[in-house]
Design a protein around this motif. Structure first.
Motif, short mmCIF file in Angstrom:
data_model
loop_
_atom_site.label_atom_id
_atom_site.label_comp_id
_atom_site.label_asym_id
_atom_site.label_seq_id
_atom_site.Cartn_x
_atom_site.Cartn_y
_atom_site.Cartn_z
N VAL A 132 -13.90 80.77 -53.10
CA VAL A 132 -14.18 79.97 -51.90
C VAL A 132 -14.12 80.86 -50.66
O VAL A 132 -14.99 80.80 -49.78
CB VAL A 132 -13.20 78.78 -51.78
N ILE A 133 -13.11 81.72 -50.59
CA ILE A 133 -12.95 82.63 -49.46
C ILE A 133 -14.12 83.61 -49.41
O ILE A 133 -14.69 83.86 -48.35
CB ILE A 133 -11.59 83.35 -49.52
N ARG A 138 -19.15 85.38 -46.89
CA ARG A 138 -20.58 85.67 -47.06
C ARG A 138 -21.42 84.82 -46.10
O ARG A 138 -22.35 85.32 -45.46
CB ARG A 138 -20.99 85.41 -48.51
N LEU A 139 -21.09 83.55 -45.99
CA LEU A 139 -21.81 82.64 -45.09
C LEU A 139 -21.67 83.10 -43.64
O LEU A 139 -22.66 83.15 -42.89
CB LEU A 139 -21.27 81.21 -45.25
N LEU A 140 -20.45 83.43 -43.22
CA LEU A 140 -20.23 83.91 -41.86
C LEU A 140 -20.99 85.21 -41.59
O LEU A 140 -21.54 85.40 -40.50
CB LEU A 140 -18.73 84.11 -41.60
N ASP A 142 -23.79 86.22 -43.12
CA ASP A 142 -25.23 85.93 -43.09
C ASP A 142 -25.65 85.20 -41.82
O ASP A 142 -26.63 85.55 -41.18
CB ASP A 142 -25.64 85.10 -44.31
N ARG A 143 -24.90 84.18 -41.46
CA ARG A 143 -25.30 83.33 -40.32
C ARG A 143 -24.94 83.91 -38.96
O ARG A 143 -25.63 83.66 -37.98
CB ARG A 143 -24.65 81.95 -40.45
N ASN A 144 -23.85 84.65 -38.91
CA ASN A 144 -23.36 85.13 -37.60
C ASN A 144 -23.44 86.64 -37.44
O ASN A 144 -22.94 87.17 -36.44
CB ASN A 144 -21.92 84.65 -37.37
N GLY A 145 -23.97 87.32 -38.42
CA GLY A 145 -24.11 88.77 -38.32
C GLY A 145 -22.79 89.52 -38.28
O GLY A 145 -22.68 90.59 -37.70
N MET A 146 -21.76 88.93 -38.90
CA MET A 146 -20.44 89.57 -38.92
C MET A 146 -20.36 90.58 -40.05
O MET A 146 -21.05 90.46 -41.06
CB MET A 146 -19.34 88.52 -39.14
N THR A 147 -19.45 91.55 -39.89
CA THR A 147 -19.10 92.42 -41.00
C THR A 147 -18.12 91.64 -41.88
O THR A 147 -17.59 90.60 -41.45
CB THR A 147 -18.43 93.71 -40.52
N GLU A 148 -17.84 92.15 -43.05
CA GLU A 148 -16.87 91.46 -43.92
C GLU A 148 -15.51 91.40 -43.24
O GLU A 148 -14.82 90.38 -43.29
CB GLU A 148 -16.76 92.15 -45.27
N GLN A 150 -14.85 91.38 -40.00
CA GLN A 150 -14.88 90.39 -38.92
C GLN A 150 -14.81 88.97 -39.47
O GLN A 150 -14.11 88.12 -38.92
CB GLN A 150 -16.16 90.56 -38.09
N ALA A 151 -15.54 88.71 -40.55
CA ALA A 151 -15.52 87.38 -41.16
C ALA A 151 -14.11 87.06 -41.67
O ALA A 151 -13.61 85.95 -41.49
CB ALA A 151 -16.54 87.30 -42.29
N HIS A 152 -13.47 88.04 -42.30
CA HIS A 152 -12.12 87.83 -42.82
C HIS A 152 -11.15 87.55 -41.67
O HIS A 152 -10.33 86.63 -41.75
CB HIS A 152 -11.67 89.04 -43.63
N ARG A 153 -11.25 88.34 -40.60
CA ARG A 153 -10.37 88.12 -39.44
C ARG A 153 -10.61 86.75 -38.82
O ARG A 153 -9.67 86.08 -38.39
CB ARG A 153 -10.59 89.20 -38.39
N PHE A 154 -11.88 86.33 -38.76
CA PHE A 154 -12.19 85.01 -38.21
C PHE A 154 -11.50 83.94 -39.03
O PHE A 154 -10.86 83.04 -38.49
CB PHE A 154 -13.71 84.78 -38.20
N LEU A 155 -11.62 84.03 -40.36
CA LEU A 155 -10.97 83.05 -41.23
C LEU A 155 -9.45 83.09 -41.06
O LEU A 155 -8.80 82.04 -40.98
CB LEU A 155 -11.35 83.28 -42.69
N GLN A 156 -8.89 84.28 -41.01
CA GLN A 156 -7.44 84.42 -40.84
C GLN A 156 -6.96 83.80 -39.54
O GLN A 156 -6.01 83.03 -39.51
CB GLN A 156 -7.03 85.90 -40.86
#
Length: 180
Positions: A132-133, A138-140, A142-148, A150-156
């Protein structure tokens, strides 16, 4: 064989420390040249010990330490006047120059401490939760142009701000994508 990250701004210091640690026969070194590279390597390879100088090319060791997982130990090798500038008591320090024996013994001790700490700090997630994580990241990306990262930090950050588990936040991201 134990793997540690060695990261110094000064290339001569970097290769000398690597040489000393690997000559001990029990330590394998991964060389990093920036704080960003250290962060990515720790997460990707699950390294528990970082040996570095006071400052790297893109960030101080103290600032880097704040971004590392709780189980990751850091040993800063620097002159005494630089070590005195470090405010974080969780960072281990060793005054340079240092004897080979003291350096190897200190790194061995830190790897043992970080492995013990990891058992208490690292939460175990099910494979389903991990998936799920991964999907939310992956969605973040693809949709927001984040690196992995950045996406992980956003979720955290979002999960900490909302006082929810990371997997719950990831599921909300996925549920929101289905609605939109």
């Amino acid at each position: 064989m134990e793997q540690v990250i060695v990261a110094f701004e000064n290339q001569k210091s970097l290769w000398r420390v690597k040489e000393i640690l690997e000559a001990s026969g029990a330590i394998s070194c991964i060389v990093c040249k920036s704080a960003d590279q250290v962060r990515r390597t720790v997460r990707k390879l699950h390294i528990t010990t970082v040996v570095c100088g006071y400052k790297l090319s893109d960030q101080s060791a103290e600032n880097l330490f704040e971004d590392l997982p709780l189980f990751c130990a850091m040993l800063v090798l620097a002159p005494q006047d630089r070590l005195e500038l470090i405010q974080n008591d969780d960072i281990f320090r060793l005054t340079a120059p240092v004897s080979k024996g003291d350096l190897v013994a200190s790194v061995r001790m830190l790897t043992q401490i970080s492995h013990r700490l990891e058992r208490f700090v690292r939460p175990s997630r099910s494979q389903e939760a991990e998936e799920v994580i991964r999907q939310a990241k992956r969605l973040l990306m693809d949709r927001n142009g984040m690196t992995e990262e950045q996406a992980h930090r956003f979720l955290q950050k979002t999960s900490m701000d909302s006082r929810s588990k990371l997997v719950q936040t990831a599921q909300l991201v996925l549920d929101g994508a289905e609605l939109g």
